[in-house]
Design a protein around this motif. Structure first.
Motif, PDB file in Angstrom:
ATOM      1  N   ILE A 718     -65.096 -32.757 -90.629  1.00 14.22           N
ATOM      2  CA  ILE A 718     -64.092 -32.938 -89.558  1.00 14.22           C
ATOM      3  C   ILE A 718     -63.400 -31.613 -89.245  1.00 14.22           C
ATOM      4  N   ILE A 719     -63.109 -30.821 -90.296  1.00 12.72           N
ATOM      5  CA  ILE A 719     -62.474 -29.519 -90.069  1.00 12.72           C
ATOM      6  C   ILE A 719     -63.424 -28.596 -89.297  1.00 12.72           C
ATOM      7  N   VAL A 720     -64.711 -28.653 -89.660  1.00 12.78           N
ATOM      8  CA  VAL A 720     -65.699 -27.857 -88.911  1.00 12.78           C
ATOM      9  C   VAL A 720     -65.710 -28.298 -87.452  1.00 12.78           C
ATOM     10  N   LEU A 721     -65.610 -29.608 -87.228  1.00 14.40           N
ATOM     11  CA  LEU A 721     -65.570 -30.131 -85.854  1.00 14.40           C
ATOM     12  C   LEU A 721     -64.337 -29.617 -85.108  1.00 14.40           C
ATOM     13  N   ILE A 722     -63.173 -29.667 -85.775  1.00 14.56           N
ATOM     14  CA  ILE A 722     -61.954 -29.149 -85.132  1.00 14.56           C
ATOM     15  C   ILE A 722     -62.123 -27.669 -84.805  1.00 14.56           C
ATOM     16  N   GLY A 723     -62.698 -26.927 -85.758  1.00 15.18           N
ATOM     17  CA  GLY A 723     -62.933 -25.506 -85.528  1.00 15.18           C
ATOM     18  C   GLY A 723     -63.844 -25.267 -84.356  1.00 15.18           C
ATOM     19  N   SER A 724     -64.868 -26.110 -84.229  1.00 15.65           N
ATOM     20  CA  SER A 724     -65.800 -25.954 -83.113  1.00 15.65           C
ATOM     21  C   SER A 724     -65.115 -26.236 -81.782  1.00 15.65           C
ATOM     22  N   VAL A 725     -64.249 -27.257 -81.779  1.00 19.18           N
ATOM     23  CA  VAL A 725     -63.512 -27.587 -80.552  1.00 19.18           C
ATOM     24  C   VAL A 725     -62.604 -26.424 -80.156  1.00 19.18           C
ATOM     25  N   ARG A 726     -61.899 -25.869 -81.159  1.00 17.86           N
ATOM     26  CA  ARG A 726     -60.991 -24.754 -80.867  1.00 17.86           C
ATOM     27  C   ARG A 726     -61.762 -23.502 -80.451  1.00 17.86           C
ATOM     28  N   THR A 727     -62.907 -23.268 -81.090  1.00 14.00           N
ATOM     29  CA  THR A 727     -63.674 -22.066 -80.787  1.00 14.00           C
ATOM     30  C   THR A 727     -64.146 -22.051 -79.340  1.00 14.00           C
ATOM     31  N   SER A 728     -64.557 -23.222 -78.847  1.00 12.55           N
ATOM     32  CA  SER A 728     -65.087 -23.283 -77.480  1.00 12.55           C
ATOM     33  C   SER A 728     -64.037 -23.753 -76.473  1.00 12.55           C
ATOM     34  N   LYS A 729     -62.766 -23.722 -76.901  1.00 15.72           N
ATOM     35  CA  LYS A 729     -61.695 -24.241 -76.045  1.00 15.72           C
ATOM     36  C   LYS A 729     -61.637 -23.508 -74.706  1.00 15.72           C
ATOM     37  N   TYR A 730     -61.638 -22.179 -74.756  1.00 16.24           N
ATOM     38  CA  TYR A 730     -61.435 -21.424 -73.525  1.00 16.24           C
ATOM     39  C   TYR A 730     -62.625 -21.561 -72.586  1.00 16.24           C
ATOM     40  N   GLN A 731     -63.805 -21.637 -73.172  1.00 15.66           N
ATOM     41  CA  GLN A 731     -64.976 -21.866 -72.325  1.00 15.66           C
ATOM     42  C   GLN A 731     -64.894 -23.233 -71.661  1.00 15.66           C
ATOM     43  N   ARG A 732     -64.411 -24.229 -72.399  1.00 13.79           N
ATOM     44  CA  ARG A 732     -64.285 -25.575 -71.837  1.00 13.79           C
ATOM     45  C   ARG A 732     -63.224 -25.599 -70.733  1.00 13.79           C
ATOM     46  N   ILE A 733     -62.144 -24.852 -70.944  1.00 11.20           N
ATOM     47  CA  ILE A 733     -61.118 -24.782 -69.898  1.00 11.20           C
ATOM     48  C   ILE A 733     -61.728 -24.222 -68.621  1.00 11.20           C
ATOM     49  N   GLY A 801     -67.144 -46.094 -87.452  1.00 18.05           N
ATOM     50  CA  GLY A 801     -65.911 -45.457 -87.912  1.00 18.05           C
ATOM     51  C   GLY A 801     -65.947 -43.949 -87.739  1.00 18.05           C
ATOM     52  N   ILE A 802     -67.032 -43.324 -88.186  1.00 23.74           N
ATOM     53  CA  ILE A 802     -67.140 -41.864 -88.064  1.00 23.74           C
ATOM     54  C   ILE A 802     -67.305 -41.459 -86.604  1.00 23.74           C
ATOM     55  N   THR A 803     -68.027 -42.259 -85.824  1.00 22.32           N
ATOM     56  CA  THR A 803     -68.203 -41.948 -84.400  1.00 22.32           C
ATOM     57  C   THR A 803     -66.861 -41.940 -83.673  1.00 22.32           C
ATOM     58  N   VAL A 804     -66.031 -42.955 -83.936  1.00 22.52           N
ATOM     59  CA  VAL A 804     -64.704 -43.021 -83.306  1.00 22.52           C
ATOM     60  C   VAL A 804     -63.838 -41.851 -83.750  1.00 22.52           C
ATOM     61  N   LEU A 805     -63.948 -41.492 -85.046  1.00 21.56           N
ATOM     62  CA  LEU A 805     -63.170 -40.370 -85.575  1.00 21.56           C
ATOM     63  C   LEU A 805     -63.557 -39.065 -84.871  1.00 21.56           C
ATOM     64  N   VAL A 806     -64.850 -38.845 -84.709  1.00 21.09           N
ATOM     65  CA  VAL A 806     -65.330 -37.633 -84.024  1.00 21.09           C
ATOM     66  C   VAL A 806     -64.829 -37.608 -82.580  1.00 21.09           C
ATOM     67  N   MET A 807     -64.896 -38.752 -81.900  1.00 26.68           N
ATOM     68  CA  MET A 807     -64.407 -38.819 -80.514  1.00 26.68           C
ATOM     69  C   MET A 807     -62.917 -38.509 -80.436  1.00 26.68           C
ATOM     70  N   ALA A 808     -62.141 -39.051 -81.370  1.00 28.54           N
ATOM     71  CA  ALA A 808     -60.692 -38.840 -81.348  1.00 28.54           C
ATOM     72  C   ALA A 808     -60.350 -37.367 -81.520  1.00 28.54           C
ATOM     73  N   ILE A 809     -61.064 -36.704 -82.456  1.00 23.49           N
ATOM     74  CA  ILE A 809     -60.801 -35.278 -82.682  1.00 23.49           C
ATOM     75  C   ILE A 809     -61.227 -34.458 -81.473  1.00 23.49           C
ATOM     76  N   GLY A 810     -62.384 -34.793 -80.906  1.00 22.34           N
ATOM     77  CA  GLY A 810     -62.871 -34.055 -79.746  1.00 22.34           C
ATOM     78  C   GLY A 810     -61.953 -34.182 -78.546  1.00 22.34           C
ATOM     79  N   LEU A 811     -61.416 -35.374 -78.311  1.00 22.74           N
ATOM     80  CA  LEU A 811     -60.568 -35.607 -77.143  1.00 22.74           C
ATOM     81  C   LEU A 811     -59.147 -35.075 -77.337  1.00 22.74           C
ATOM     82  N   SER A 812     -58.789 -34.783 -78.612  1.00 25.41           N
ATOM     83  CA  SER A 812     -57.432 -34.288 -78.860  1.00 25.41           C
ATOM     84  C   SER A 812     -57.176 -32.949 -78.171  1.00 25.41           C
ATOM     85  N   ASN A 813     -58.239 -32.243 -77.821  1.00 29.99           N
ATOM     86  CA  ASN A 813     -58.083 -30.926 -77.203  1.00 29.99           C
ATOM     87  C   ASN A 813     -58.180 -30.983 -75.680  1.00 29.99           C
TER      88      ASN A 813
END
Length: 830
Positions: A718-733, A801-813
């Motif tokens: 999950i932390i790796v996932l959060i890191g990935s979301v943050r790393t590509s944040k500006y590109q996603r913006i 359960g894990i799928t919903v967790l991944v979605m929640a973390i991804g959408l938090s950004n």
């Protein structure tokens, strides 16, 4: 420069650091707890046994053994056996371990009772100490009575703990302690009963136990007795828990590897975004070494700080292990903190973060100043030889660290290969998924669904690392549930009368007809009535067992020569047996050799078809010939035998019976047990329902520990996932703003992101579950030799359960993406 650049990217670098903190915390906590466990075992070795050394034998000591025992002058002694007891207050019955003690045992440690005075008074007052859990279960209190065989004793107190016992070991047969002098009066020490004699000794501090054991133990073994010292017992206990520690360490190591892979992936994108800045620095005169050190110092700092924080977290986590493992430990663990695991944590944090980030870091070395004008995907690639060298260094480290944890080169190599295979499978599936999307892209899907799929293989995507991280954590948890079902497969008690769920032991020959009549009077079937005849091997292949015991060159194990075998006779094999060689003999033939069938575990001792074996059947010598070899499934909860005789061979020998029946419910089972124990106090009754419940409870406790370790892998993913979301944040913006500029609405952008993380969560967790399914199937067929019926829990609970967790973390950004002004981005681009 490293400090300034790190300050500007502190959020991203903190997420890199978080990727390894949990792995380091897991390793440090387990290392600390393992060290504490070893220290406690050494410090409490005498209290674990309650004496300096003991002598025990599973039969009445021989004349020579008794002479040795008496010459050493035991300070305390014990007879123990498993039997049924009854509570006259409410008619309850229970299978227990009855321990008759004489003397001031234990010499070290204490018998913990309520009231505390009961531990000192029970021998003088002629009362019993009853397991505390058992007293709660049957609602009895001190002052009530307990019926053991033919005698009734007052309950003087509840027994909370005694040296050497654990919650697991006392689950099936809780202990009852009573005076040694009253054991004969119970009438339970008779032919066929399984009993153990123990003698306890206390010595001076200067006494050389090791030298003493080398002299006395071989003499006792010849007499089928055994000597155990507190040092040898603590060594065995230490080795047992050392294996548990190794397993937990490997689970923690996997979590650490996931974190390092997350670092490698994140640093790869991080460095890629810095390549233009590095090219500018080189244009201004910075050397290769300077540009390389800027980012090496950052990663090394992340490793040191992450290792230190992980070590501190690990110190706190280790406090949980005594609670998690309390049912498996025969003593309470005193926690202390040593410096070595903390230093190991800091070193691991530094070394592994640098090692796994080395490949992307080396790209800074090969950046050309010309790339300030253009930075492309294939620019600044490290040479092939350098890449191979770094990968080889990673593999060597994996092997060496595994070897340090396991202490066995072959096991370390096996673990490394298994880890690589798991990572390779997960990586391969992720790559195949991406390739499949590209090849068979669903062009007819809606815009949002198509865009979400495209995001899975856009530049700077982390699809592969997320699938590996999420998949491996899911695999660990799912494997637990699948293998647990394999282990519990035999605990399913059928409702048909052909399946026995109550076993009645030690039924004497003159009691057989009456016991069977009582069973039938209750409307229950007699499923089996198995005769048991005790015997010893007198001669094998013409050589006396006594001569073989003295032969140091023999290939045969001593237990075969020393063991008192419980054998049976019947005309057919049972479900747990399979004929491997020879022919099954159902009946004896007059004036012909008696052909016996042996279990396959005896073949490794050189016993084969045609060999002659002479048995001493309670004083009568019986010559036999091996006629067949059976494969026996010893794991099935039913009587299995090393030797099976044909009908007509042993009917006249002294024997007792094991009778089994089937009770449809707990009420009928309890009524049968109550009546049989009241009429036949010598018999022991095993209710398999209770045994299965205890087995499941033990597996639940084991699953708790495994789940706790799998938690580290999932959280790291999950932390790796959060890191990935943050790393590509500006590109996603940038992507989202461009989409909004082209007319996309917030709902569409939200849907695109939601679907992308849905695909990622589904793919990672599904691949992990499928990998667990395959590995569990292999375990079932190759290790447990059982049919495999997978649990649905991973599919119904873990997958969504894990799928919903991944979605929640991804959408938090996504909120910051949706709130960004298109004009601000366009101005920045300008």
């Amino acid at each position: 420069m490293a400090w300034r650049d790190a300050k500007a990217s502190r959020v991203r670098l903190f997420l890199f650091m978080a990727s390894i903190i949990l792995g380091i915390a897991a390793v440090v906590s387990i290392q600390l707890f393992s060290n504490n466990l070893k220290d406690n075992i050494k410090l409490q070795s005498k209290a674990l046994m309650g004496a300096d050394y003991t002598i025990d034998t599973r039969q009445e000591p021989t004349e020579r053994a008794q002479t040795i025992i008496d010459s050493l002058q035991p300070d305390a002694k014990e007879i123990n056996f498993v039997s049924m007891i009854a509570f006259p207050k409410n008619g309850g019955t229970k299978l227990v371990k009855v321990r008759g003690l004489d003397g001031a045992f234990p010499f070290y440690g204490t018998i913990d009772t309520e009231p505390s005075s009961a531990a000192d008074a029970y021998q003088d007052l002629g009362g019993a100490l009853v397991d505390a859990t058992l007293m709660l279960q049957f609602d009895v209190k001190p002052g009530d009575s307990i019926k053991v065989g033919a005698i009734t004793l007052p309950i003087l107190g509840s027994l909370k703990a005694i040296p050497g016992s654990t919650a697991i070991s006392t689950s099936v047969a809780p202990p009852i302690i009573m005076p040694y002098a009253l054991m004969e009066a119970t009438g339970l020490i008779q032919f066929g009963s399984r009993k153990e004699y123990q003698f306890f000794y206390k010595t001076a501090e200067t006494f050389d136990l090791e030298a003493f054991e080398k002299i006395i133990d071989p003499q006792l073994k010849k007499e089928e007795a055994d000597l155990d010292t507190h040092t040898s017992t603590s060594e065995r206990l230490g080795k047992r828990y050392d294996n548990v520690g190794k397993f937990l360490n490997l689970a923690a190591f996997i979590a650490l590897l996931l974190g390092c892979i997350g670092i490698a992936s994140s640093v790869h994108i991080y460095i890629k975004e810095k390549l233009s800045a590095i090219a500018v620095l080189k244009c201004m005169g910075a050397s290769r070494m300077q540009s390389f050190l800027i980012f090496l110092i950052q990663i090394a700092g992340i490793g040191i700080v992450g290792g230190l924080i992980g070590a501190l977290v690990g110190i706190g986590i280790q406090e949980l292990f005594p609670y998690l493992l309390k049912d498996f430990l025969p003593f309470s663990v005193e926690i202390s903190i040593s410096a070595q695991p903390i230093l190991i944590g800091v070193f691991l944090g530094l070394f592994m973060s640098v090692l796994f980030a080395l490949l992307p870091l080396l790209r800074t070395w090969y950046v050309s100043p010309l790339e300030v004008l253009r930075v492309d995907e294939k620019g600044a690639q490290e040479p092939f030889k350098v890449r191979v060298a770094v990968i080889a260094a990673v593999l060597i480290f994996l092997f060496l660290f595994s070897f340090w944890l396991l202490g066995d080169a072959l096991y370390a190599l096996g673990f490394m290969l298994a880890t690589l295979i798991a990572f390779a499978v997960l990586t391969g599936v992720a790559l195949l998924f991406i390739k499949g999307i590209k090849t068979y892209f669903p062009k007819r899907w809606g815009f949002a669904a198509r865009q979400s799929l495209l995001n899975l293989f856009r530049p700077n995507n982390q699809t592969v690392v997320l699938v590996v991280a999420i998949g491996l954590g899911t695999c660990l948890i799912s494997t637990l549930y699948f293998t647990k079902d394999i282990l519990l497969a035999k605990t399913e008690v059928g409702q048909s009368s052909s399946n026995a769920n109550i076993i009645i032991l030690d039924v004497q020959s003159d009691q057989q007809d009456t016991v069977e009549a009582r069973i039938k009077a209750k409307g229950l079937p007699v499923v089996n009535s198995i005769p048991i005849v005790t015997m010893r091997i007198h001669k094998i292949k013409g050589r006396l067992a006594n001569d073989l015991r003295q032969d140091s060159t023999k290939q045969m194990r001593n237990w075969i020569l020393n063991h008192e075998f419980r054998s049976t006779y019947r005309d057919a094999m049972i479900d747990s047996e399979e004929l491997l060689e020879g022919e099954w003999t159902s009946h004896t033939t007059p004036n012909a050799p008696i052909l016996v069938s042996i279990a396959d575990n005896l073949v490794e001792d050189g016993i084969d078809i045609g060999d002659n074996i002479t048995f001493n059947v309670q004083g009568v010598l019986m010559e036999t010939t091996v006629g067949s070899i059976r494969k026996v499934d010893w794991r099935q909860l039913q009587p299995n035998f090393n030797f099976v005789f044909p009908v007509g061979a042993l009917e006249q020998a002294p024997q007792f019976r094991v009778i089994s029946t089937n009770a449809a419910d707990e009420a009928s089972s309890a009524a049968l047990q109550r009546d049989l124990v009241a009429e036949f106090p010598n018999v022991s009754i095993i209710d398999l329902r209770q045994v299965y419940t205890i087995v499941e409870d033990i597996l639940d406790k084991v699953s708790w520990v495994i789940n706790f370790m799998a938690f580290f892998s999932i959280i790291t993913g999950i932390i790796v996932l959060i890191g990935s979301v943050r790393t590509s944040k500006y590109q996603r913006i940038k992507e989202s703003v461009l989409l909004r500029t082209l007319g996309a609405k917030n709902a569409q952008i939200l849907k695109i992101s939601a679907l992308e993380y849905l695909f990622l969560g589904l793919l990672g967790s599904l691949v992990g579950i499928l990998l667990a399914l395959i590995s569990s199937l292999c375990l079932a067929l190759l290790v447990f030799n059982e049919p495999f019926a997978p649990s649905m829990i991973p599919f119904l609970v873990i997958l969504p359960g894990i799928t919903v967790l991944v979605m929640a973390i991804g959408l938090s950004n996504i909120r910051s993406v949706l709130s960004s002004s298109p004009l601000a981005v366009l101005r920045k681009e300008a």
